[in-house]
Every structure is written in C-alpha cells, then in structure tokens.
Design a protein around this motif. Sequence first.
Motif, PDB file in Angstrom:
ATOM      1  N   ALA A   1     -12.758   3.567  33.975  1.00  0.00           N
ATOM      2  CA  ALA A   1     -11.445   3.618  33.243  1.00  0.00           C
ATOM      3  C   ALA A   1     -11.827   4.034  31.703  1.00  0.00           C
ATOM      4  CB  ALA A   1     -10.441   2.449  33.403  1.00  0.00           C
ATOM      5  N   VAL A   2     -12.650   3.376  31.083  1.00  0.00           N
ATOM      6  CA  VAL A   2     -13.123   3.654  30.028  1.00  0.00           C
ATOM      7  C   VAL A   2     -13.673   5.148  29.935  1.00  0.00           C
ATOM      8  CG1 VAL A   2     -14.620   2.951  27.869  1.00  0.00           C
ATOM      9  CG2 VAL A   2     -13.625   1.208  29.189  1.00  0.00           C
ATOM     10  N   THR A   3     -14.467   5.495  30.826  1.00  0.00           N
ATOM     11  CA  THR A   3     -15.015   7.033  30.742  1.00  0.00           C
ATOM     12  C   THR A   3     -13.806   7.911  30.896  1.00  0.00           C
ATOM     13  OG1 THR A   3     -17.010   6.088  31.846  1.00  0.00           O
ATOM     14  CG2 THR A   3     -16.604   8.456  32.193  1.00  0.00           C
ATOM     15  N   ALA A   4     -12.644   7.647  31.797  1.00  0.00           N
ATOM     16  CA  ALA A   4     -11.649   8.399  31.929  1.00  0.00           C
ATOM     17  C   ALA A   4     -10.945   8.506  30.399  1.00  0.00           C
ATOM     18  CB  ALA A   4     -10.810   7.856  32.897  1.00  0.00           C
ATOM     19  N   ALA A   5     -10.921   7.449  29.799  1.00  0.00           N
ATOM     20  CA  ALA A   5      -9.933   7.426  28.882  1.00  0.00           C
ATOM     21  C   ALA A   5     -10.680   8.109  27.524  1.00  0.00           C
ATOM     22  CB  ALA A   5      -9.721   5.867  28.239  1.00  0.00           C
ATOM     23  N   ARG A   6     -12.121   8.031  27.700  1.00  0.00           N
ATOM     24  CA  ARG A   6     -12.862   8.836  26.531  1.00  0.00           C
ATOM     25  C   ARG A   6     -12.882  10.293  26.775  1.00  0.00           C
ATOM     26  NH1 ARG A   6     -14.175   8.159  21.800  1.00  0.00           N
ATOM     27  NH2 ARG A   6     -14.780   5.935  22.329  1.00  0.00           N
ATOM     28  N   LYS A   7     -12.906  10.691  27.950  1.00  0.00           N
ATOM     29  CA  LYS A   7     -12.815  12.028  28.296  1.00  0.00           C
ATOM     30  C   LYS A   7     -11.474  12.680  27.792  1.00  0.00           C
ATOM     31  CE  LYS A   7     -13.339  15.050  32.353  1.00  0.00           C
ATOM     32  NZ  LYS A   7     -12.843  15.162  33.648  1.00  0.00           N
TER      33      LYS A   7
ATOM     34  N   PHE B   1       2.835   2.769  20.931  1.00  0.00           N
ATOM     35  CA  PHE B   1       2.565   2.780  19.667  1.00  0.00           C
ATOM     36  C   PHE B   1       1.095   3.597  19.532  1.00  0.00           C
ATOM     37  CE2 PHE B   1       5.843  -0.307  19.295  1.00  0.00           C
ATOM     38  CZ  PHE B   1       6.567  -0.228  18.213  1.00  0.00           C
ATOM     39  N   ALA B   2       0.151   2.899  20.477  1.00  0.00           N
ATOM     40  CA  ALA B   2      -1.007   3.490  20.518  1.00  0.00           C
ATOM     41  C   ALA B   2      -1.186   5.174  21.032  1.00  0.00           C
ATOM     42  CB  ALA B   2      -1.793   2.772  21.577  1.00  0.00           C
ATOM     43  N   LEU B   3      -0.247   5.384  21.900  1.00  0.00           N
ATOM     44  CA  LEU B   3       0.028   6.608  22.530  1.00  0.00           C
ATOM     45  C   LEU B   3       0.602   7.558  21.558  1.00  0.00           C
ATOM     46  CD1 LEU B   3       1.418   6.183  25.955  1.00  0.00           C
ATOM     47  CD2 LEU B   3      -1.310   6.444  25.341  1.00  0.00           C
ATOM     48  N   ALA B   4       1.544   6.838  20.593  1.00  0.00           N
ATOM     49  CA  ALA B   4       2.172   7.935  19.552  1.00  0.00           C
ATOM     50  C   ALA B   4       1.170   8.348  18.604  1.00  0.00           C
ATOM     51  CB  ALA B   4       3.313   7.106  18.983  1.00  0.00           C
ATOM     52  N   ALA B   5       0.291   7.374  18.233  1.00  0.00           N
ATOM     53  CA  ALA B   5      -0.882   7.746  17.391  1.00  0.00           C
ATOM     54  C   ALA B   5      -1.798   8.881  17.821  1.00  0.00           C
ATOM     55  CB  ALA B   5      -1.486   6.552  17.055  1.00  0.00           C
ATOM     56  N   GLY B   6      -1.845   9.018  18.995  1.00  0.00           N
ATOM     57  CA  GLY B   6      -2.725  10.009  19.699  1.00  0.00           C
ATOM     58  C   GLY B   6      -3.966   9.338  20.755  1.00  0.00           C
ATOM     59  N   CYS B   7      -3.846   7.867  20.829  1.00  0.00           N
ATOM     60  CA  CYS B   7      -4.863   7.123  21.344  1.00  0.00           C
ATOM     61  C   CYS B   7      -4.930   7.373  22.770  1.00  0.00           C
ATOM     62  CB  CYS B   7      -4.887   5.713  20.922  1.00  0.00           C
ATOM     63  SG  CYS B   7      -5.265   5.511  19.236  1.00  0.00           S
ATOM     64  N   THR B   8      -6.001   7.022  23.715  1.00  0.00           N
ATOM     65  CA  THR B   8      -5.854   6.733  25.019  1.00  0.00           C
ATOM     66  C   THR B   8      -6.247   5.328  25.148  1.00  0.00           C
ATOM     67  OG1 THR B   8      -8.118   7.397  25.205  1.00  0.00           O
ATOM     68  CG2 THR B   8      -6.758   9.234  25.460  1.00  0.00           C
ATOM     69  N   VAL B   9      -5.691   4.881  26.464  1.00  0.00           N
ATOM     70  CA  VAL B   9      -5.830   3.298  26.639  1.00  0.00           C
ATOM     71  C   VAL B   9      -6.122   2.928  28.046  1.00  0.00           C
ATOM     72  CG1 VAL B   9      -3.705   2.910  24.689  1.00  0.00           C
ATOM     73  CG2 VAL B   9      -3.290   3.099  27.201  1.00  0.00           C
ATOM     74  N   VAL B  10      -6.924   1.869  27.845  1.00  0.00           N
ATOM     75  CA  VAL B  10      -7.229   1.134  29.274  1.00  0.00           C
ATOM     76  C   VAL B  10      -6.582  -0.404  28.961  1.00  0.00           C
ATOM     77  CG1 VAL B  10      -9.081   0.190  30.803  1.00  0.00           C
ATOM     78  CG2 VAL B  10      -9.563   2.245  29.410  1.00  0.00           C
TER      79      VAL B  10
END
Length: 488
Positions: free
Chosen positions: A47-53, A165-174
């Motif tokens: 999941a972290v690899t997917a989020a990083r990619k 909030f995380a998504l609005a900032a442009g982050c990806t999440v697990v």
Amino acid sequence: MTVRDYSHYISGAFEAWNGETVERRSPASGETVARYASGTPADIDRAVTAARKAFESGDWSELSGMERAEVLNRLADLIQENFERLVRIEVEETGKPIRFARGDINGAVGLTRYAASLGMQMAGTTYTNLGRDRTALIMREPVGVVGLVTPWNFPALILMQKVPFALAAGCTVVVKPSEFTSGSTLEIAALASKAGLPDGVFNVVSGKGTVVGQRLTDHPGVDFISFTGSTRVGRNVIESSAKNIVKTSMELGGKSANIVFADADLDAAVDGALMGVFFNNGECCVSGSRLFVQSTVADDFIARVARRASELKVGDPFDDKTDIGAMIDENHFGKVLDFVKSGVAEGAKLLTGGEAAKLGSGHYVQPTVFDHVTPSMTIFQEEIFGPVLSVTRFDTLGEVIGLANDSQYGLSNYVWSKNIDTVMTVSRRLKSGWVQANTIIDGAPQLPLTGVKGSGFGYEMGQAGFEEFTQLKTLFLHTGPRQPVFGS
Ligand code: NDP
C-alpha cells in the motif's frame, strides 16, 4: 443479516484475499456483521508503494486545487447518496445509537466539502523586500505519503477529519482503521475512486493494530503519521516514528472537565452534563466526564442530573429513541465495569446505575453517576470511555481551575456561566486545546482540534489541520547581475 466481506483497498481496487480474517460481531446483538482481511506487514508495504507511486506520478499532487476540489465534492455527494448504508454500517459495527451515527455521516460530508474549499486556497508567501534583485517565495507543498491510523469510536467521522484535508493538499494516503470498525473506511475509499480519485491515492489496509498499524507507523516510506487513539498507543507510535525521523500528529485521550457555576443557565447546564458524558455511549475523546458543580447549587443540580440519567433509554442502537447503545466489545465493557467498581471501592457515592444493563447478549452499561469524587480516585484520573460521570463540588473559581487542571490530559474543557468575566478567566486558565462555554461537544469543520499534555499535539480540522498535511519550501531567487563574493 448479510455479512459484509472486505479485503484491502489498494491501488483503486479491493484485492483478492484468501488469508486470515478479522470477524466483527455487532456489540449490540453478537451477530457477525463483517469480516475484514487481517493484514500483514507485506500488505502495508504494498500500500505504501502504491501511495508513493501515485504521489510521484503527479496525477493527483500536481492537479490544481480546483480540480482536486471537484473530486472531493463528488466524494461528498457520493457519501450523501450512500447515507443510509454508511449509517447502518456504523451502527452495526460500533453499537452507537443511530441518531448519533447519522450525525457522524453528515459530519463527514461537511468536512469533505470544507476541506475541498481549503485546497483551492493553498498558498505560500512572497517576500519582495529583501533588496534589489532578491525575491523569496515560500511555497506550500503537500507533505507526501501520509499514514493515517484511526480509532473505533467515530470511524467515518475521524477518518474524514483527516483524509479530505490530506487529499486537498495533494497528499496520498494509507489508512489503517480500527480492527473493530473498518467497514465505513473501506466503503469510503471505494467511493473516492468512483468520484474520480486516481488509483493509489487512497489505500486502506485492515487488520490488527499491533501488526499492520505497527508496520505503517514504522515504515520508512511514510512522510507523516496522523494518529488518533489512546495515549498508550500514541506513545508507542511516537517512539516508532523517531527511527525514521518522521513528523507526527497525535490526537489522544482525554478526561475533560465540565464546570458549572451557580450563575449559569442551569437547565441548559443539566442538559449539557448529560450530553457531555452520555453522547456516543460515553466513548468519546472530548467527553465531559468530570462534572464540577458550584456548591451553592450542587445538591439540586446533581440530583437533577442523576434523575435524568436514570431515565435514559439504553438498548437497541437501531431504535431512534435509544440514548445509549452497546459498548464496543466485551473487553472494553469489562473495563468500564471495573472502573465503576473502583469508584465504589474508593468511596465515591453512587447515585444511579453502576451495573451492566441486562439486555440480550449485547454489552450494555447503565448510565452511571458518582458524587463526591476526589482527585485521588481512579475514576477522577483515568479515561473510562463509557457512560460514567464523576461529580465533584467546588466553592471558588481558583479551586475549580486547580481541580480541572489536575489531569494527565488536556484535550477539551467546558464552562457554564452567564458572566463573561468568569467564562474568559476560566477559558484562559484551563490547560487544554479546546474550551467551550455554555455548550458542549459542539464543533464545526473550521475549528481546529488539538490537545496538550497527554492528549497529544498537532491539529485536526480547520486551516491549521489542513496545513498539517503541507510543508513549506523556501525558494530564494536572485535575478540580474551578481557581485562576486571572492576576488574581483
Ligand atoms: P487505540 O489506541 O487502542 O487504537 C487506535 C488505533 O491504533 C487503532 O486503529 C488500533 O488498531 C491502532 N493500533 C493499536 N496498536 C497499534 C500499534 N502498536 N501501532 C500502530 N497502531 C496501533 O484506541 P481506540 O481505538 O481504543 O480508541 C479510543 C482512544 O482514542 C481513546 O483514548 C480516545 O480518547 C482516543 N481518541 C482521541 C481522539 C482525539 O481527537 N484526541 C478522538 C477519538 C478517540 P486496532 O483497533 O486494530 O487495535
């Protein structure tokens, strides 16, 4: 009853799963309502690899705030369209009364829309006063891949205090939801894909905290950990994060004071006392579980609170009239009753309740009120996380400030008085991230929540909560000819 079977949600799809599962039984009926994949560290790694990619691809992180807001607003629409289903999942998995579950899902929608609007205003600062040919841009950027760990008491609501909030900032999440209540998180992740969120931006791995939670918070590929849960596990997460030098935000436990002065609107304050401790079965971090009443009005006020508590309806969480549903599981139910026993053993005066409510096979506790509680008692100091109120009388403002601040926690406190001087003085002197006056467990997406002392640090919701998911980068820009520093 149909049992919901879930696997992890990674890279925009539910994965095939034939490993071990976590079985969730409704705490109200004992029936199995869901089975989730019991994840392994390897699942977190994937999941972290997917989020990083997904983050590095820029497919989400480099969209405009407006484009991200469109997706988040579509997600809010989809949550609304699936309102009844999500409410049912929350009630089945948590045992909370349905009217509070409705409030949670409505709250999740509001938080998502508000966060969408913040993403459109994500901005830094420009300095143009640094001298000729010198400009500095302080740019606000997404922090990167975020690991989110959530508790069981408000599964969808607390999820949405973080994710949009995380998504609005442009982050990806697990996300690692509680092993008791993973259903709404997995459903909302799938709705986010339907809303147009690119694959890999919102991943969910279910399973045990000590396995997948531990791996997520240990993971070197995570840039920021936002944790909500107990102070005990929070301490563990801080230790893990130290290995990777990773930023953390900690929303931890509480033992809030609810202070009633004699000059308050006492009818409203009685209601507030009940709301403070019995809302959400008392399984609430900002619960006003320590009630302080000024001596001149105490006898009558406390008698009214105890009588009203004894009249509350405990039982089927699907009944609209139910005030208190089932405790989250047998273990927690036992702990709440042990706290009650300690109150009796240590000399507090039991006014009402004090036992399990015998209703079928569910884990129900009677609404319980103790009077004459002192700071040396366990029920004064420990977070019970159940429908148990401890009452202490006070004479002066100075005395009650000392009593209220006598706690390892500092999340929230409440004060009831019609005198603005009293309200302001008390609010300033209470050691907590949040104070509410003449209201209780109120809130709005614009208002940041934070704790001090054992209640943690970092902000959730509001502009400050949004900024937690961002970081600043300073670009110092020289234009035009430069004078040599060395030589001529
Ligand atoms: P826990 O601390 O037990 O669990 C919180 C989350 O952490 C769960 O998802 C849990 O997974 C996970 N977890 C458990 N062990 C680890 C570990 N070693 N590493 C990483 N993650 C782990 O809290 P509860 O779920 O019991 O929630 C109640 C607590 O949360 C109360 O203290 C309450 O005050 C606090 N809380 C604070 C809020 C705030 O805003 N300050 C809001 C709401 C709750 P699993 O479920 O699988 O064990």
